[in-house]
Design an enzyme around this catalytic site. Structure first.
Site: not given
Ligand code: AQP
Length: 329
Positions: A111, A194, A197
């Site tokens: 990030k 990965k 969002k």
């Molecule tokens: N691609 C993924 N595969 C499996 N698990 C995932 N998680 C996120 N992406 C994947 C799981 O979703 C939960 C919530 O995640 P988060 O909102 O705390 O943030 P993150 O992991 O950073 O998810 P994003 O979607 O990638 O959000 P942004 O883009 O805002 O950073 C966690 O349990 C995570 O493991």
């Protein structure tokens, strides 16, 4: 009863990765455990969020939690910023963290690399806030996706470090819970990255609220290879392996079973089956979500959730400040 805590950031529309990695385990766990599920809006602001969107997404995420089967009679659902002990303990855990260990976090590196010269300090101190979220509830298990393993490790280190310094049983040292397969869903367009969002390329991501037609189209266009044979090889065939992971997770099957099921069939037939499985999992959530979003019941659930969460968090926080001498009378 074991204590379970997990959170999701309202930082964008929820993805299939969030669903398979985290959300779908939540409602299964509420039956036999004391569960706390949180909309972690203070984590979301570690990168800039447009205020009206953050507000709207906080509500949407709470509605998705409920639509995916979370029962407020069994589990506590709340918004992080409404329980002040999260930020308070987050600061304490920051003071216990070392800059070097925080800089080693891959999520921070990913990030931070997108932020140019002005990297928000909150991106670096994300793990101690996450540790606070978890430790406040004396959590035993944290259902998260495989991408959060490193943050769970640092949470365990911080809990042990605190206990060594201030008293052995103040924090419970939590375990990660990965569910079946430990799914990490990858981008449909860059399958070595990965699914997220916040990915600007929306064709790379399946959103929990995507319409069936959109899901079909995105999966049809998912990047694969020219071999046209469904077998699992993350290095040589990351695209098809990602689709196999998704299908296996949704149908509770192994990679070998998926290979057998699609032996002799090309990618077209396989992708169609993957799309059907995704749609079958997400459609019921979408239907319940629509009814929940505007209901006043949602506010009542979140108000009550914040009160219940705070009652528990305040007990741990009080023990922490007493152990540290962080009080006057
Ligand atoms: N691609 C993924 N595969 C499996 N698990 C995932 N998680 C996120 N992406 C994947 C799981 O979703 C939960 C919530 O995640 P988060 O909102 O705390 O943030 P993150 O992991 O950073 O998810 P994003 O979607 O990638 O959000 P942004 O883009 O805002 O950073 C966690 O349990 C995570 O493991």
């Amino acid at each position: 009863m074991a204590v379970i805590f997990s959170g999701i950031q309202p930082s964008g529309n929820l993805t299939l990765g969030n669903y398979l990695g985290a959300l779908r385990n939540f409602s299964k766990m509420q039956e036999e455990n004391e569960c706390y599920y949180c909309v972690v809006n203070q984590h979301a602001i570690t990168v800039h969020q447009e205020p009206s969107l953050l507000h709207q997404r906080t509500r949407e995420l709470a509605a998705i939690y409920l639509a995916s089967g979370l029962d407020p009679e069994k589990a506590t659902l709340f918004v992080q910023s409404e329980v002040p002990q999260h930020a308070q303990l987050g600061w304490i855990m920051t003071t216990l963290s070392y800059v070097g260990e925080l800089e080693r976090m891959t999520q921070y590196k990913d990030k931070a690399s997108k932020q140019g010269d002005s990297i928000p300090a909150g991106l670096l101190t994300y793990p101690p806030l996450m540790a606070a979220d978890i430790l406040l509830y004396r959590t035993n298990f944290v259902p998260v996706g495989e991408d959060q393993k490193q943050h769970l490790e640092i949470t365990r280190d911080l809990a042990q470090r605190f206990n060594r310094l201030y008293g052995e049983d103040i924090f419970v040292v939590p375990e990660i819970y990965l569910g079946q397969g430990g799914t990490r869903v990858m981008s449909l367009q860059e399958p070595t990255k990965k699914m997220s969002k916040s990915d600007a390329n929306t064709t790379a991501t399946i959103y929990v609220l995507d319409e069936p037609k959109v899901i079909e189209k995105k999966i049809k266009r998912a990047q694969t290879d020219s071999e046209n044979s469904v077998h699992y090889d993350v290095v040589q065939k990351p695209g098809i392996s990602n689709l196999m992971d998704i299908y296996a997770a949704l149908t509770d099957s192994t990679h070998e079973e998926v290979e057998r099921e699609f032996a002799g069939q090309g990618y077209g037939a396989f992708k169609k089956a993957v799309a059907e499985a995704v749609i079958a999992a997400l459609e019921p959530i979408q239907q319940r979500y629509a009814a929940l979003l505007d209901a006043t019941e949602l506010d009542d659930i979140l108000d009550q959730g914040a009160r219940k969460a705070e009652a528990k968090a305040a007990v741990t926080y009080q023990r922490v400040v007493e152990a540290m001498g962080l009080y006057r009378k």
